[in-house]
Structures are given as C-alpha cells and as structure tokens.
Design a protein around this motif. Structure first.
Motif, mmCIF file in Angstrom:
data_model
loop_
_atom_site.group_PDB
_atom_site.id
_atom_site.type_symbol
_atom_site.label_atom_id
_atom_site.label_comp_id
_atom_site.label_asym_id
_atom_site.label_seq_id
_atom_site.Cartn_x
_atom_site.Cartn_y
_atom_site.Cartn_z
ATOM 1 N N ILE A 150 0.792 -1.148 0.052
ATOM 2 C CA ILE A 150 -0.106 0.063 0.035
ATOM 3 C C ILE A 150 0.938 1.124 0.044
ATOM 4 O O ILE A 150 1.814 1.319 1.045
ATOM 5 N N MET A 151 1.080 1.936 -1.114
ATOM 6 C CA MET A 151 1.965 3.100 -1.175
ATOM 7 C C MET A 151 1.105 4.296 -1.298
ATOM 8 O O MET A 151 -0.188 4.488 -1.865
ATOM 9 N N PRO A 152 1.593 5.584 -1.441
ATOM 10 C CA PRO A 152 0.947 6.645 -1.482
ATOM 11 C C PRO A 152 0.330 7.003 -2.804
ATOM 12 O O PRO A 152 0.987 6.389 -3.812
ATOM 13 N N SER A 153 -0.772 7.545 -3.145
ATOM 14 C CA SER A 153 -1.212 7.997 -4.266
ATOM 15 C C SER A 153 -0.195 8.514 -5.300
ATOM 16 O O SER A 153 0.627 9.413 -4.755
ATOM 17 N N HIS A 154 -0.137 8.121 -6.253
ATOM 18 C CA HIS A 154 0.835 8.746 -7.279
ATOM 19 C C HIS A 154 2.234 8.779 -6.829
ATOM 20 O O HIS A 154 2.929 9.626 -7.158
ATOM 21 N N CYS A 155 2.636 7.719 -6.445
ATOM 22 C CA CYS A 155 3.976 7.343 -5.875
ATOM 23 C C CYS A 155 4.434 6.101 -6.314
ATOM 24 O O CYS A 155 3.864 5.050 -6.345
ATOM 25 N N GLY A 156 5.949 6.102 -6.549
ATOM 26 C CA GLY A 156 6.276 5.090 -7.053
ATOM 27 C C GLY A 156 7.996 5.221 -7.473
ATOM 28 O O GLY A 156 8.415 6.343 -7.302
ATOM 29 N N LYS A 157 8.640 4.194 -8.041
ATOM 30 C CA LYS A 157 10.101 4.336 -8.063
ATOM 31 C C LYS A 157 10.284 5.380 -9.235
ATOM 32 O O LYS A 157 11.060 5.984 -9.341
ATOM 33 N N GLY A 158 9.306 5.332 -10.279
ATOM 34 C CA GLY A 158 9.275 6.345 -11.318
ATOM 35 C C GLY A 158 9.262 7.632 -11.042
ATOM 36 O O GLY A 158 10.062 8.630 -11.540
ATOM 37 N N GLU A 159 8.141 7.903 -10.151
ATOM 38 C CA GLU A 159 7.937 9.275 -9.768
ATOM 39 C C GLU A 159 9.292 9.789 -8.896
ATOM 40 O O GLU A 159 9.336 11.092 -9.095
ATOM 41 N N ALA A 160 9.604 9.146 -8.141
ATOM 42 C CA ALA A 160 10.967 9.264 -7.299
ATOM 43 C C ALA A 160 12.101 9.695 -8.233
ATOM 44 O O ALA A 160 12.747 10.674 -8.095
ATOM 45 N N LEU A 161 12.332 8.847 -9.089
ATOM 46 C CA LEU A 161 13.398 9.119 -10.267
ATOM 47 C C LEU A 161 13.316 10.456 -11.077
ATOM 48 O O LEU A 161 14.074 11.154 -10.915
ATOM 49 N N LEU A 162 12.062 10.738 -11.423
ATOM 50 C CA LEU A 162 11.886 11.909 -11.921
ATOM 51 C C LEU A 162 11.902 13.185 -11.170
ATOM 52 O O LEU A 162 12.425 14.292 -11.351
ATOM 53 N N GLU A 163 11.629 12.823 -9.730
ATOM 54 C CA GLU A 163 11.661 14.011 -8.709
ATOM 55 C C GLU A 163 13.294 14.238 -8.654
ATOM 56 O O GLU A 163 13.646 15.507 -8.521
ATOM 57 N N LEU A 164 13.939 13.143 -8.338
ATOM 58 C CA LEU A 164 15.612 13.349 -8.268
ATOM 59 C C LEU A 164 16.035 13.944 -9.363
ATOM 60 O O LEU A 164 16.775 14.779 -9.401
ATOM 61 N N ALA A 165 15.724 13.570 -10.355
ATOM 62 C CA ALA A 165 16.275 14.211 -11.976
ATOM 63 C C ALA A 165 16.072 15.702 -12.004
ATOM 64 O O ALA A 165 16.730 16.266 -12.404
ATOM 65 N N LYS A 166 14.798 16.105 -11.624
ATOM 66 C CA LYS A 166 14.201 17.461 -11.578
ATOM 67 C C LYS A 166 15.377 18.115 -10.479
ATOM 68 O O LYS A 166 15.688 19.401 -10.595
ATOM 69 N N ILE A 167 15.611 17.657 -9.232
ATOM 70 C CA ILE A 167 16.435 18.390 -8.387
ATOM 71 C C ILE A 167 17.972 18.575 -8.916
ATOM 72 O O ILE A 167 18.395 19.380 -8.640
ATOM 73 N N LEU A 168 18.259 17.496 -9.738
ATOM 74 C CA LEU A 168 19.491 17.472 -10.603
ATOM 75 C C LEU A 168 19.643 18.088 -11.667
ATOM 76 O O LEU A 168 20.571 18.273 -12.460
#
Length: 309
Positions: free
Chosen positions: A229-247
């Motif tokens: 059970i994960m947060p809505s709209h949350c996954g490895k892909g979303e985190a990857l794009l968030e980190l890419a945005k930070i970088l």
C-alpha cells in the motif's frame, strides 16, 4: 523485506508451503530481447536490486560493479532503487563503492516513497500514505487473518509476530518490533504498508482494496507474498523524475533497469527503460529495451558496456 523478489522463493519455501501454488510464470525466464540501435545518452540510472542488479545470492557481479563505477566516474548518477528501507540498501551501496562520489550519493527507498542523500544523511523527499487509508486496509487485512507491517530506516514494525515478517527480517537485516498498538501507530500515516501472506488471499484482498480505495493509494503485489500500500501517485518512477528534477536532468536523459511490477512506474517513466531478460513479460513489453543477459550473467553490466559507456 519488500524489495526481495522471486529469487528468494527457496527461502520462503523453507518456512511455508505456499510456493507450490505459484503460477509457472514466476519461475520461467523470458527470452525476449529489445536492443537500442545506437549509444544512449543517460545522465542518471535507477537500478532495482533483486533479480535486476543482484544475483540469486544477493551479490553484484564484478563486471557490473566495474561498469557502474565507470558510469559514476563519467558523472552519470547511479541510484539504487528498492522497496527496501534505507539501511537495508546500504550493503549493496558498499558493494558498488561509489557513495563517496557526487554521482553515487543518492538512493531511492520504500519503492519510491523516499529519496535519501547519503552525504548529508537525510531524506530529501518523502511521501506518506494517509492514515485513514492505512487503517482501512489494516482492518480489512485483520478480517482475513492477515498481518500488516510498516517500516522505518532500520526496523520493521508488524501488527503481530508472523513467519512472513521473520523471513523478511532475515533477508534484509533489519530489526523487528511488534506493535500491539498498530492501529494507533499508523494513524498519522506511513511511507508504505505491506500486507504479507498467502498469494491467493492477497490477490483477493488487492481486488477489494483497489475497488474500495480507488486513487487514494497505489496498491500492488510486488511479489506473490507481499501486497503493498503506497501513497497515491507514488512509485520508483515518480521518485526518479523528482530526483532528476532536483539535479536538473531532463527526462530524456533518464534510464531505469527493472524486472517486476514494483518497477512498473520507473519502466514507464524513464526515457531509456530497460527490462531484464529474466523479468516479467508485462515489464518487458512495457520497456523500451530488454537486456541480452539475465541478472545471473551480468545483464545490467553488459548492457551498460555496450550501449552507454
């Protein structure tokens, strides 16, 4: 630990007889291969662990270590991306020996619910499942006699002692602390909750929770014996794009490697998505590319040497 996939079937078979009812597809190595036509421009590479980066004995092959070290030396971010908690990912960080570099400083944990910066030793991104959602799922699991468990970076907290959590603890090296006050413990939200148990029971519960909760949570079976059970709209892909945005890395320069359903979002969202030769057919069909070799035979390393380095 929820990051360990079907390579650990033997370990679970020793403590339970459920393995005999698994579909053949969980054991069968696929033969699909999809390869690029030219070198790929990747500035960040996210890598699933079990059955992708790791062999059956939880090692990274020397060839793959060398390839990832070369990526980091060239300034390509190498990000381990797992369902495990942060502390359970660290042994594989040590195998790569790049954490001291700028390109090796980040890990994505809890199937994308957190991004951890190892240089400052802090989470720089975190998502939580709403407490009401967790409580509903917990009570539905209880009706079926199923335990639940949540995590922090060092400990698994089950609702009751059970064989599934004990094997999880052994595999990932985390501590275990049973919470008799589990409902109160989760009411303010958690990064994720796992419901372990018999695969047939989990499939039925998954269908009911998806119907009842809708888009309030991401609900999936990461392997036959773990319903997440994960947060809505949350996954490895979303985190990857968030980190890419930070970088400041554009999406077209993102790459991911995965094999199973908890890798779905990063296979879907990374521009250069790579499924393992031993991966599930659904992931192979979704990915842009499929490796020539499996996780036991330098699948990641061989792909990087030929198409990235």
């Amino acid at each position: 630990m929820a990051g360990a996939k079907h390579s650990h079937l033997n370990a679970f078979a020793r403590c339970s007889e459920w393995v005999t009812i698994l579909p053949l597809s969980w054991y069968t190595q696929r033969r699909m291969t999809k390869l690029p036509q030219k070198k790929l421009g990747a500035n960040i590479i996210a890598l699933d662990l079990d059955d992708t980066l790791l062999t059956h004995d939880l090692k990274i092959t020397p060839l793959t270590v060398a390839a990832l070290q070369e990526c980091a030396a060239r300034g390509i971010y190498v990000v381990l991306c797992s369902g495990r908690a942060e502390n359970a990912i660290l042994p594989y960080v040590r195998q790569l020996d790049i954490a001291g570099t700028q390109a090796g400083r980040y890990i994505i944990a809890m199937n994308g619910a957190t991004i951890f910066d190892m240089h400052i030793r802090q989470q720089i991104y975190t998502r939580k499942v709403d407490g009401e959602v967790l409580l509903y799922a917990y009570h539905e699991a209880e009706k079926r006699g199923l335990p639940c468990q949540v995590y922090d970076s060092a400990t698994i907290y089950p609702s009751k002692d059970n064989e599934w959590t004990r094997v999880d603890v052994k595999l990932c090296g985390l501590n275990m602390q049973v919470r008799d006050d589990f409902a109160d413990f989760i009411k303010d939200g958690q990064s994720k909750m796992v419901i372990p148990g018999d695969p047939a029971a989990l499939q039925e519960l998954q269908a009911d929770l998806k119907r009842d909760l809708g888009d309030k949570a991401v609900i999936f079976v990461s392997k036959p014996y773990f319903l997440e059970i994960m947060p809505s709209h949350c996954g490895k892909g979303e985190a990857l794009l968030e980190l890419a945005k930070i970088l400041n890395i554009p999406q077209e320069n993102t790459m991911s490697f995965g094999d199973s359903m908890n890798d779905e979002s990063m296979i879907r969202l990374a521009h250069h998505s790579v499924a393992m030769k031993n991966g599930l057919s659904a992931i192979q069909k979704l990915a842009r590319y499929v490796t020539e070799y499996d996780n036991e035979h330098d699948g990641v390393g061989q792909f990087l040497r030929k198409w990235v380095l």
